[in-house]
Design a protein around this motif. Sequence first.
Motif, PDB file in Angstrom:
ATOM      1  N   GLN A 220       0.833  -1.206   0.000  1.00  0.00           N
ATOM      2  CA  GLN A 220       0.000   0.000   0.000  1.00  0.00           C
ATOM      3  C   GLN A 220       0.869   1.259   0.000  1.00  0.00           C
ATOM      4  OE1 GLN A 220      -2.891   0.610  -0.867  1.00  0.00           O
ATOM      5  NE2 GLN A 220      -4.318   1.047   0.804  1.00  0.00           N
ATOM      6  N   ALA A 221       1.911   1.258   0.823  1.00  0.00           N
ATOM      7  CA  ALA A 221       2.821   2.408   0.878  1.00  0.00           C
ATOM      8  C   ALA A 221       3.508   2.625  -0.463  1.00  0.00           C
ATOM      9  CB  ALA A 221       3.850   2.195   1.982  1.00  0.00           C
ATOM     10  N   GLU A 222       3.948   1.527  -1.099  1.00  0.00           N
ATOM     11  CA  GLU A 222       4.595   1.636  -2.404  1.00  0.00           C
ATOM     12  C   GLU A 222       3.631   2.208  -3.449  1.00  0.00           C
ATOM     13  OE1 GLU A 222       7.159  -2.427  -1.470  1.00  0.00           O
ATOM     14  OE2 GLU A 222       5.769  -2.361  -3.159  1.00  0.00           O
ATOM     15  N   THR A 223       2.381   1.760  -3.409  1.00  0.00           N
ATOM     16  CA  THR A 223       1.392   2.228  -4.382  1.00  0.00           C
ATOM     17  C   THR A 223       1.139   3.723  -4.219  1.00  0.00           C
ATOM     18  OG1 THR A 223       0.355   0.049  -4.404  1.00  0.00           O
ATOM     19  CG2 THR A 223      -0.950   1.884  -5.263  1.00  0.00           C
ATOM     20  N   LEU A 224       1.023   4.179  -2.982  1.00  0.00           N
ATOM     21  CA  LEU A 224       0.831   5.617  -2.747  1.00  0.00           C
ATOM     22  C   LEU A 224       2.005   6.408  -3.320  1.00  0.00           C
ATOM     23  CD1 LEU A 224      -0.444   7.342   0.461  1.00  0.00           C
ATOM     24  CD2 LEU A 224       1.599   8.186  -0.666  1.00  0.00           C
ATOM     25  N   LEU A 225       3.235   5.968  -3.040  1.00  0.00           N
ATOM     26  CA  LEU A 225       4.415   6.684  -3.541  1.00  0.00           C
ATOM     27  C   LEU A 225       4.456   6.676  -5.066  1.00  0.00           C
ATOM     28  CD1 LEU A 225       7.164   5.472  -1.023  1.00  0.00           C
ATOM     29  CD2 LEU A 225       6.212   7.778  -1.228  1.00  0.00           C
TER      30      LEU A 225
ATOM     31  N   ALA B  82      -5.101   7.596  -2.740  1.00  0.00           N
ATOM     32  CA  ALA B  82      -5.827   6.681  -1.852  1.00  0.00           C
ATOM     33  C   ALA B  82      -5.381   5.241  -2.057  1.00  0.00           C
ATOM     34  CB  ALA B  82      -7.329   6.806  -2.089  1.00  0.00           C
ATOM     35  N   ALA B  83      -4.605   5.004  -3.113  1.00  0.00           N
ATOM     36  CA  ALA B  83      -3.977   3.705  -3.380  1.00  0.00           C
ATOM     37  C   ALA B  83      -5.014   2.612  -3.538  1.00  0.00           C
ATOM     38  CB  ALA B  83      -2.946   3.397  -2.297  1.00  0.00           C
ATOM     39  N   MET B  84      -4.778   1.449  -2.910  1.00  0.00           N
ATOM     40  CA  MET B  84      -5.632   0.281  -3.133  1.00  0.00           C
ATOM     41  C   MET B  84      -6.746   0.210  -2.095  1.00  0.00           C
ATOM     42  SD  MET B  84      -2.715  -2.598  -3.968  1.00  0.00           S
ATOM     43  CE  MET B  84      -1.786  -2.282  -2.466  1.00  0.00           C
TER      44      MET B  84
ATOM     45  N   LEU C 254      -4.234  -5.636   4.144  1.00  0.00           N
ATOM     46  CA  LEU C 254      -3.736  -4.286   3.909  1.00  0.00           C
ATOM     47  C   LEU C 254      -3.240  -3.604   5.182  1.00  0.00           C
ATOM     48  CD1 LEU C 254      -5.882  -2.438   1.208  1.00  0.00           C
ATOM     49  CD2 LEU C 254      -3.550  -3.326   1.057  1.00  0.00           C
ATOM     50  N   ASP C 255      -3.713  -4.022   6.347  1.00  0.00           N
ATOM     51  CA  ASP C 255      -3.251  -3.434   7.610  1.00  0.00           C
ATOM     52  C   ASP C 255      -2.145  -4.250   8.259  1.00  0.00           C
ATOM     53  OD1 ASP C 255      -4.987  -1.281   7.482  1.00  0.00           O
ATOM     54  OD2 ASP C 255      -6.601  -2.347   8.520  1.00  0.00           O
TER      55      ASP C 255
ATOM     56  N   LEU D 224       2.402   5.856   5.736  1.00  0.00           N
ATOM     57  CA  LEU D 224       1.928   6.070   4.371  1.00  0.00           C
ATOM     58  C   LEU D 224       0.634   5.292   4.118  1.00  0.00           C
ATOM     59  CD1 LEU D 224       5.338   5.885   2.483  1.00  0.00           C
ATOM     60  CD2 LEU D 224       3.884   7.911   2.708  1.00  0.00           C
ATOM     61  N   ALA D 225       0.568   4.060   4.635  1.00  0.00           N
ATOM     62  CA  ALA D 225      -0.642   3.257   4.451  1.00  0.00           C
ATOM     63  C   ALA D 225      -1.827   3.891   5.177  1.00  0.00           C
ATOM     64  CB  ALA D 225      -0.411   1.839   4.964  1.00  0.00           C
ATOM     65  N   ARG D 226      -1.589   4.469   6.344  1.00  0.00           N
ATOM     66  CA  ARG D 226      -2.683   5.147   7.061  1.00  0.00           C
ATOM     67  C   ARG D 226      -3.132   6.397   6.314  1.00  0.00           C
ATOM     68  NH1 ARG D 226       0.434   3.549  11.434  1.00  0.00           N
ATOM     69  NH2 ARG D 226       1.440   5.599  11.591  1.00  0.00           N
ATOM     70  N   SER D 227      -2.192   7.093   5.706  1.00  0.00           N
ATOM     71  CA  SER D 227      -2.562   8.257   4.888  1.00  0.00           C
ATOM     72  C   SER D 227      -3.457   7.824   3.734  1.00  0.00           C
ATOM     73  CB  SER D 227      -1.305   8.949   4.345  1.00  0.00           C
ATOM     74  OG  SER D 227      -0.554   9.531   5.388  1.00  0.00           O
TER      75      SER D 227
END
Length: 488
Positions: free
Chosen positions: A149-154, A167-169, A199-200, A256-259
């Motif tokens: 998830q963090a990678e997708t956001l970046l 918002a990613a996945m 995802l968490d 990043l995943a929480r964002s």
Amino acid sequence: MSLSSSLDSMSSSPQSLGEMAESRALVAVRAALAATDSRHTVWIALSGGLDSVMLARLAARAAQECPRRLRLVHVHHGLQAANDDFERLARRLASRLGLPLSVRHLALDEAAFKSRGVEAAAREARLAALTACLAAGDSLWLAQHQDDQAETLLLNALRGSGGRGLAAMPPERALTVGNSPTGRDLPPHARARLVRPLLDVSRRDLETLASQQGLCVSRDWCEDPSNLSQRFDRNYLRHTVLPALEGRWPQAAGSLARSAQQLQEEQSLLDELAAELLAKVRLSGAERVTPGQELEQGQEQEQEQEVQLSLARLGELSEPRQRLVLRHLCQSRGWPVPPRGRLASLQQWIVTPPDSVAEVRWHSPVSSLVVRLWRDQLWWQASDTVTRHGLGDGVSDCQRRELDDRARQSWQALAAQEDEVVIGQRQPGDVMRLADRGRRDLKRLLQEADIPPWQRHQLRVARRARDQAIVALWHPACGWWLRAKPSG
């Protein structure tokens, strides 16, 4: 030791799932399993890597307390020699867990690699193969986790994405199954779902759980050699960027995943606003029909394939709201979103409408869209409708025959008590005799009926066989909307 020899040396006795330690991952999987319908199947995508192996094991463990119909599905990409080893590992794990396994082999198109890139083409083909297994009501589980998830956001941030991309996945979304409509158009009990239960959960949590179970690489899961190549953007983020961030901010991936999760909530609110605004600017079926017309049965559903927006109502919105509505229109229907330049052109039309018909086009690898401005309306149409009704730059013989057949069936449905008629295309100079109006040129009648210029080739006329006089006009958007003055 090679992966093949490691697989051959695997113990045939299953490792105990009953002793699996209670963990955040198990809690998440148990909750996701409990949320599924016991009448339908949960399909678990099994690549053979650590993430998917742990998801399969966690699901098998959770199913001991929450019985569900589980199936594993493995996609053989055929891109590298190791793919055969991945399939062997998947078969061995399925046997050990006592779960049925489906294997899908891909034949990837070289043209897709050139247009989309290896990563995107393989990902899209894999999802299509996985989705092909599903029936309505089934779920497809993917093992993407917090680090993914963090990678997708970046990645999306570096591509200049807006809120939806950042918002990613989503943890869950609807899937199209076969020829059915998208999941949001189906009742809850009939939806197919894509679910990401982990995802968490961090990659480190999964590694710890695997270690507690006595699992190890090469014997119990495989490492894809391509995951080490940093020529792929995601691998560069995974092996270089994220470790550097975590060296300074140890909780970087989780933050990043929480964002992304917060952005998903905010995007949901924006979608609600966009849907409300779209309803205000979109022309209803009644507004699209010329006075005196009546839509034939089924035509309103067909009209849904064409969307018209009021230019005046769009002009009452602020520019950011205009962009929100136009993007939402495409996203809600799975159409390609307008690039920045095309979006600017559409907004310029709202401010200063051209004097004549104007159009813009854009496309994605799987579909295209054309938007035309005519008579203070924006006419939107996606590629599948353009192809079916021949609204593009040319009309094929097949499309002409289809229009002829539809007009003929529509005429028969009228049960009209007329002389024998011949149905065909209009000809230059065609006129029609109307009650109380005399002889009228067909071109003028089409203008009065608000038939757009790019659709007028679809007109079909019914001519009396005995004297070739035109007795009625048909158009797929209007049906037989105009009848001639009775003879005699």
